[in-house]
Design an enzyme around this catalytic site. Structure first.
Site, PDB file in Angstrom:
ATOM      1  N   GLU A 115      -3.186  -2.835   6.944  1.00  0.00           N
ATOM      2  CA  GLU A 115      -3.888  -2.632   8.936  1.00  0.00           C
ATOM      3  C   GLU A 115      -2.509  -3.113   9.150  1.00  0.00           C
ATOM      4  O   GLU A 115      -2.052  -3.737  10.549  1.00  0.00           O
ATOM      5  CB  GLU A 115      -5.162  -3.013   8.535  1.00  0.00           C
ATOM      6  CG  GLU A 115      -5.204  -4.276   8.264  1.00  0.00           C
ATOM      7  CD  GLU A 115      -6.255  -4.174   6.795  1.00  0.00           C
ATOM      8  OE1 GLU A 115      -5.117  -3.812   6.574  1.00  0.00           O
ATOM      9  OE2 GLU A 115      -7.106  -4.986   6.840  1.00  0.00           O
ATOM     10  N   SER A 147      -5.811  -7.278  -3.579  1.00  0.00           N
ATOM     11  CA  SER A 147      -5.664  -8.059  -4.590  1.00  0.00           C
ATOM     12  C   SER A 147      -7.039  -8.052  -5.298  1.00  0.00           C
ATOM     13  O   SER A 147      -7.855  -6.959  -4.821  1.00  0.00           O
ATOM     14  CB  SER A 147      -6.485  -9.394  -3.219  1.00  0.00           C
ATOM     15  OG  SER A 147      -7.114  -8.442  -2.351  1.00  0.00           O
ATOM     16  N   CYS A 157       3.735  -9.217  -5.973  1.00  0.00           N
ATOM     17  CA  CYS A 157       3.041  -8.949  -7.225  1.00  0.00           C
ATOM     18  C   CYS A 157       3.735  -9.708  -8.651  1.00  0.00           C
ATOM     19  O   CYS A 157       2.923  -9.910  -9.689  1.00  0.00           O
ATOM     20  CB  CYS A 157       1.960  -7.173  -7.105  1.00  0.00           C
ATOM     21  SG  CYS A 157       2.994  -6.393  -8.319  1.00  0.00           S
TER      22      CYS A 157
END
Ligand code: NAD
Length: 498
Positions: free
Chosen positions: A177, A227, A282
């Site tokens: 989003e 996450s 990441c």
């Protein structure tokens, strides 16, 4: 009033009837770029219905037809790479060069999808019994879903829907989003490439929209990147509902620095790998484990890291951009504070960083901690900011032990001139992606991207988010080609039921 980000349902870009919206901010100056709808659950149901219907015809497209559409899509993505990168930079904050790379890594997956005819080949063995052959087909599953994070707004959606769709599935994408505008641009070009309606659908939202998708009976497979807590939730809920799930989580990536490594190469690589993209990768290196004499390189690492500066996406001299939002900035500042409180030495503190003309932006300066131990919050938590932790080890064995004890297992690297040390490291380290004198070893799409421990939740199907195996099912056929005692008899491809 700002523009509302559209949803894509059955080939049409429409405004959601949602009453709730979230702002999409430029994190460099907090300007509201657009508003993203929290898509109505009934609209999500509608998207899934259209995708279910589209699957019936899309899976019957010939494999060359599917490949050809992906060739057109690749061409359009290349033509519009700069335009996509600019949208991406504005909503994510990363530098334009970095955004171009983000799009490019996605284009590479689309190129891989163009190889779908060979990727979908099954296996054959002749004469498993007298006049009996066995062979397998790979077939699509149905409606698949992708739920993606903010940090690679082009690459990660493109990790997912091209491979799934090339296999013959239809797809629902729920992008972050915080970066929905890039996803919609990717979808516009997808429609322009000529794919039939309903094959790709895009809905927006957050927790409630994801949960609705996870519980929907028509969804066959779910790809998630984000996450660790959300990855765990998506994996548990999806598999509880008997869906196929691959869920990629967060990370804490270590670089082992051996004393025989090229010092300048190590320092250059550490700077880019830790603070590049504001540490919001990441695969960012967040811990350097200095072995033996390499512990004397701290001052040089500090001075190299201290020279880089963040800035706005269009500033070519900026090393990286802002963090994505206020919450992320607060988390990074909290962790820096905890570093002081828990006894780390804070060699560089980026807490009070401002960028001229962008005083409102979520910028944090390069941050460096030394004397870090495994019980500190800065080590236990994923900082996801421009911060590097320095740890010490007397030997390679000790360094390997530190890494294998870490709860994450996404990426790691070793810098050394010793083949023996590199071989030992690659063999003994328990991490998904391993670099040898490469700081961020992200494999190209024809290899699997994986993760160990909390960095990946999945099963044997999940040999790679780019791989076709996750998005397909295999059917093995054993065929008796002749009536046993009729030499040269009929050649009906019947499935042997005996
Ligand atoms: P996030 O987990 O907050 O969000 C990811 C997605 O999950 C978004 O689409 C979001 O809308 C949705 N979501 C958020 N909260 C949810 C909830 N409670 N229930 C259901 N859905 C929810 O992640 P992020 O902040 O967007 O991305 C950063 C994280 O992603 C970092 O931890 C990073 O390490 C990780 N990441 C991992 C990889 C990998 O390949 N392992 C790659 C990129 C990013």
């Amino acid at each position: 009033m700002s523009e509302k980000v559209k949803i894509l349902i059955n080939g049409a870009f429409i405004e959601s009837k949602a009453t709730e919206h979230l702002p999409v901010e430029n994190p460099a100056n907090r300007e509201v770029l657009a508003e993203v709808p929290l898509t109505l659950l009934s609209e999500i149901d509608e998207a899934i219905e259209f995708a279910t219907e589209a699957f019936k015809t899309w899976k019957e497209y010939t494999i060359p037809e599917r490949a050809r559409l992906f060739l057109s899509y690749q061409h359009l993505l290349k033509q519009h790479q700069k335009e996509i990168a600019e949208i991406l930079s504005k909503e994510n904050g990363k530098t334009f060069a970095d955004a171009m790379g983000d799009v490019w890594r996605g284009i590479e997956v689309v190129e891989h999808a163009c190889n779908i005819p060979t990727l979908m080949m099954g296996e054959t063995v002749e004469n498993v019994a007298r006049a009996v052959d066995t062979y397998s087909y790979i077939q699509p599953l149905g409606v698949c879903v992708g739920i993606t994070p903010f940090n690679f707004p082009a690459m990660i959606p493109l990790w997912m829907f091209p491979m799934a769709i090339a296999c013959g599935n239809t797809f629902i994408l729920k992008p972050s989003e915080q970066t929905p505008m890039t996803a919609i641009k990717l979808a516009e070009l997808f429609i322009e490439a000529g794919f039939p309606k309903g094959v790709l659908n895009v809905v927006h939202g957050s927790k409630d929209q994801v949960n609705h998708i996870l519980n929907h009976s028509e969804i066959r497979a779910i790809s998630f990147v984000g996450s660790v807590p959300v990855a765990e939730h998506v994996y548990r809920t999806g598999t509880h509902n008997l869906k196929r799930v691959q869920a990629f989580g967060g990370a804490k990536n270590h670089m082992v620095v051996m004393p025989d490594a090229n010092k300048q190469q190590v320092i250059n690589n550490l700077v880019g790998a830790s603070c590049g993209a504001a540490g919001q990768r990441c695969m960012a290196i967040s811990v350097a484990v200095l072995v033996g004499e390499a512990q004397n390189w701290v001052e040089e690492i500090k001075s190299a890291l201290g020279t880089i500066k963040p800035g706005v996406w269009s500033d070519e001299s900026a090393a990286y951009g802002p963090l994505i939002n206020q919450q992320s900035k607060e988390k990074v500042l909290r962790l820096i504070k905890s570093g002081y409180e828990q006894g780390a030495e804070v060699l560089l503190d980026g807490s009070n960083c401002t960028v001229e003309g962008y005083e409102n932006g979520y910028f944090v300066g390069p941050t460096l901690f030394s004397n870090v131990s495994a019980d500190m919050d800065i080590y236990k938590e994923e900082i996801f900011g421009p911060a590097l932790l320095l740890m010490k080890a007397d030997t390679l064995d000790e360094a390997i032990k530190i890494i294998n004890n870490n709860p994450y297992g996404n990426g790691t690297s070793i810098f050394t001139n010793s083949g023996a040390a590199a071989r030992k490291f690659q063999h003994e380290i328990e991490v998904g992606q391993i670099g040898i004198n490469i700081p961020i070893p992200v494999p190209l799409p024809f290899f699997s991207f994986t993760g160990w421990r909390k960095s990946f939740f999945g099963d044997l199907h999940s040999y790679g988010k780019q791989g076709v195996r996750f998005y397909t099912e295999t059917k093995t056929i054993t065929a008796r080609w002749f009536e046993e005692d009729v030499p040269g008899g009929n050649v009906n491809m019947t499935i042997a039921l005996k």
